[in-house]
Design a protein around this motif. Sequence first.
Motif, PDB file in Angstrom:
ATOM      1  N   SER A   1     -30.380   0.587   6.457  1.00 19.59           N
ATOM      2  CA  SER A   1     -31.462   0.696   7.437  1.00 19.59           C
ATOM      3  C   SER A   1     -31.012   0.445   8.868  1.00 19.59           C
ATOM      4  CB  SER A   1     -32.580  -0.290   7.078  1.00 19.59           C
ATOM      5  OG  SER A   1     -32.083  -1.620   7.040  1.00 19.59           O
ATOM      6  N   GLY A   2     -29.687   0.491   9.090  1.00 18.96           N
ATOM      7  CA  GLY A   2     -29.233   0.411  10.476  1.00 18.96           C
ATOM      8  C   GLY A   2     -28.241  -0.674  10.799  1.00 18.96           C
ATOM      9  N   GLY A   3     -27.786  -1.458   9.823  1.00 12.83           N
ATOM     10  CA  GLY A   3     -26.792  -2.483  10.093  1.00 12.83           C
ATOM     11  C   GLY A   3     -27.342  -3.600  10.972  1.00 12.83           C
ATOM     12  N   TRP A   4     -26.533  -4.042  11.940  1.00 14.63           N
ATOM     13  CA  TRP A   4     -26.921  -5.162  12.804  1.00 14.63           C
ATOM     14  C   TRP A   4     -28.218  -4.891  13.551  1.00 14.63           C
ATOM     15  CZ3 TRP A   4     -26.350 -10.079  13.378  1.00 14.63           C
ATOM     16  CH2 TRP A   4     -26.698 -10.700  14.574  1.00 14.63           C
ATOM     17  N   ASP A   5     -28.485  -3.629  13.871  1.00 12.31           N
ATOM     18  CA  ASP A   5     -29.702  -3.288  14.592  1.00 12.31           C
ATOM     19  C   ASP A   5     -30.905  -3.124  13.670  1.00 12.31           C
ATOM     20  OD1 ASP A   5     -28.253  -3.272  16.940  1.00 12.31           O
ATOM     21  OD2 ASP A   5     -27.770  -1.142  16.789  1.00 12.31           O
TER      22      ASP A   5
ATOM     23  N   PHE B   1     -28.800 -15.388   2.447  1.00 16.69           N
ATOM     24  CA  PHE B   1     -28.332 -14.210   1.705  1.00 16.69           C
ATOM     25  C   PHE B   1     -28.213 -12.984   2.610  1.00 16.69           C
ATOM     26  CE2 PHE B   1     -30.433 -17.025  -1.293  1.00 16.69           C
ATOM     27  CZ  PHE B   1     -29.524 -17.082  -2.337  1.00 16.69           C
ATOM     28  N   THR B   2     -28.349 -13.176   3.914  1.00 17.64           N
ATOM     29  CA  THR B   2     -28.402 -12.064   4.858  1.00 17.64           C
ATOM     30  C   THR B   2     -27.145 -12.018   5.710  1.00 17.64           C
ATOM     31  OG1 THR B   2     -30.809 -12.319   4.955  1.00 17.64           O
ATOM     32  CG2 THR B   2     -29.789 -10.975   6.664  1.00 17.64           C
ATOM     33  N   HIS B   3     -26.502 -10.862   5.734  1.00 15.59           N
ATOM     34  CA  HIS B   3     -25.332 -10.636   6.575  1.00 15.59           C
ATOM     35  C   HIS B   3     -25.485  -9.282   7.260  1.00 15.59           C
ATOM     36  CE1 HIS B   3     -23.990 -13.492   3.495  1.00 15.59           C
ATOM     37  NE2 HIS B   3     -23.132 -13.939   4.382  1.00 15.59           N
ATOM     38  N   ALA B   4     -24.911  -9.168   8.444  1.00 10.98           N
ATOM     39  CA  ALA B   4     -25.044  -7.920   9.194  1.00 10.98           C
ATOM     40  C   ALA B   4     -23.708  -7.238   9.429  1.00 10.98           C
ATOM     41  CB  ALA B   4     -25.737  -8.189  10.537  1.00 10.98           C
ATOM     42  N   GLU B   5     -22.602  -7.901   9.122  1.00 13.14           N
ATOM     43  CA  GLU B   5     -21.271  -7.338   9.346  1.00 13.14           C
ATOM     44  C   GLU B   5     -20.413  -7.542   8.110  1.00 13.14           C
ATOM     45  OE1 GLU B   5     -21.071  -8.112  14.184  1.00 13.14           O
ATOM     46  OE2 GLU B   5     -19.946  -9.398  12.815  1.00 13.14           O
ATOM     47  N   ILE B   6     -19.557  -6.572   7.831  1.00 15.46           N
ATOM     48  CA  ILE B   6     -18.758  -6.599   6.615  1.00 15.46           C
ATOM     49  C   ILE B   6     -17.757  -7.748   6.623  1.00 15.46           C
ATOM     50  CG2 ILE B   6     -17.064  -4.980   7.554  1.00 15.46           C
ATOM     51  CD1 ILE B   6     -18.285  -5.223   3.885  1.00 15.46           C
ATOM     52  N   LEU B   7     -17.174  -8.089   7.785  1.00 15.85           N
ATOM     53  CA  LEU B   7     -16.219  -9.192   7.851  1.00 15.85           C
ATOM     54  C   LEU B   7     -16.907 -10.522   7.570  1.00 15.85           C
ATOM     55  CD1 LEU B   7     -13.335 -10.095   8.417  1.00 15.85           C
ATOM     56  CD2 LEU B   7     -13.928 -10.256  10.854  1.00 15.85           C
ATOM     57  N   HIS B   8     -18.096 -10.689   8.132  1.00 13.28           N
ATOM     58  CA  HIS B   8     -18.882 -11.901   7.903  1.00 13.28           C
ATOM     59  C   HIS B   8     -19.219 -12.027   6.422  1.00 13.28           C
ATOM     60  CE1 HIS B   8     -22.794 -14.303   8.887  1.00 13.28           C
ATOM     61  NE2 HIS B   8     -21.792 -15.113   8.572  1.00 13.28           N
TER      62      HIS B   8
END
Length: 308
Positions: free
Chosen positions: A90-94, A152-159
């Motif tokens: 649904s848009g990643g970090w945004d 349980f929420t992350h917005a970036e793959i490295l994180h």
Amino acid sequence: MTQPPPVSVCYRHPDRETLIGCQRCRRPICPECMTTAPVGVQCPECVREGMRATRSGVGPLGGRPSTDPRRTSLILIGLNLAVFVVILASGGWDSVWVNRLGISPQGMCLLTDGSGNYYPGVTPAQCATLLDAGWVNGVATGAWWQVLTSAFTHAEILHLGSNLLALWFLGPPLEQVLGRVRFLAVYGISALTASAAVMWLSAPDSVAVGASGAIFGMLGALLLLAKRFGGNYQMIAGFLALNIVITIMGGGYISWQAHLGGLIGGLASAAALILPPRERRPAGQLIGLLALTVVTLAAIVWRAIMLA
């Protein structure tokens, strides 16, 4: 001039001096009474008690050992991955889901252009007058679920990858010692205390996401358990110190508030499992863990009332 340490006598052989104590009961024992154990040396009575506990299927702190201590960590990893897939789709970090599932103490006036930007310091009433923005609730304005979903929420793959890798390495050994129920109690309380710290120490219109608070809680619990049972707590302390340095150097990209709150929660919940006397351990552990949960939830509610 440094004084030599006092010499004790073996509790089973009073005529024999010794400087060594049993790792479980702390009573002095001589070489004849020592039995090497995974957590140091133990006296004959503690060895027999440990054997009885093993035969009865009870762990060192009263929990029932898991048949597969990796299973719970795998389930937690799966939940984190599922939430990340939704956010990514649904848009990643945004994605608006980051702001709905991450923890925001008060909420924010989010621009409707999909950029993820927001008007800082704007109240819900002020946001309602703006044509290019809409209010996204925080904990104080009704999104109470964020105190748990943020873990349980992350917005970036490295994180995501770093947190899940830490969960995979830290979770199974912690569950092996505590058992599944107590492990989940430590993990859940650490996530709650991380949210409480964000509520009190972060900007009201900020958003924090990630399992890092619970990860720091597991590190704190492992440190205390290793210290209690004679494990290699120096290595855990070193790894924790490294993560604290990373937290400080990471600046605004890392929620030091969540890390601090999670660490405190992990240490406190591990202490609640260790401190009760053996004869009243299950009841004492339950009271301690429930007290921690109630105090943490009360702190979150109090702060939410102040920000509402």
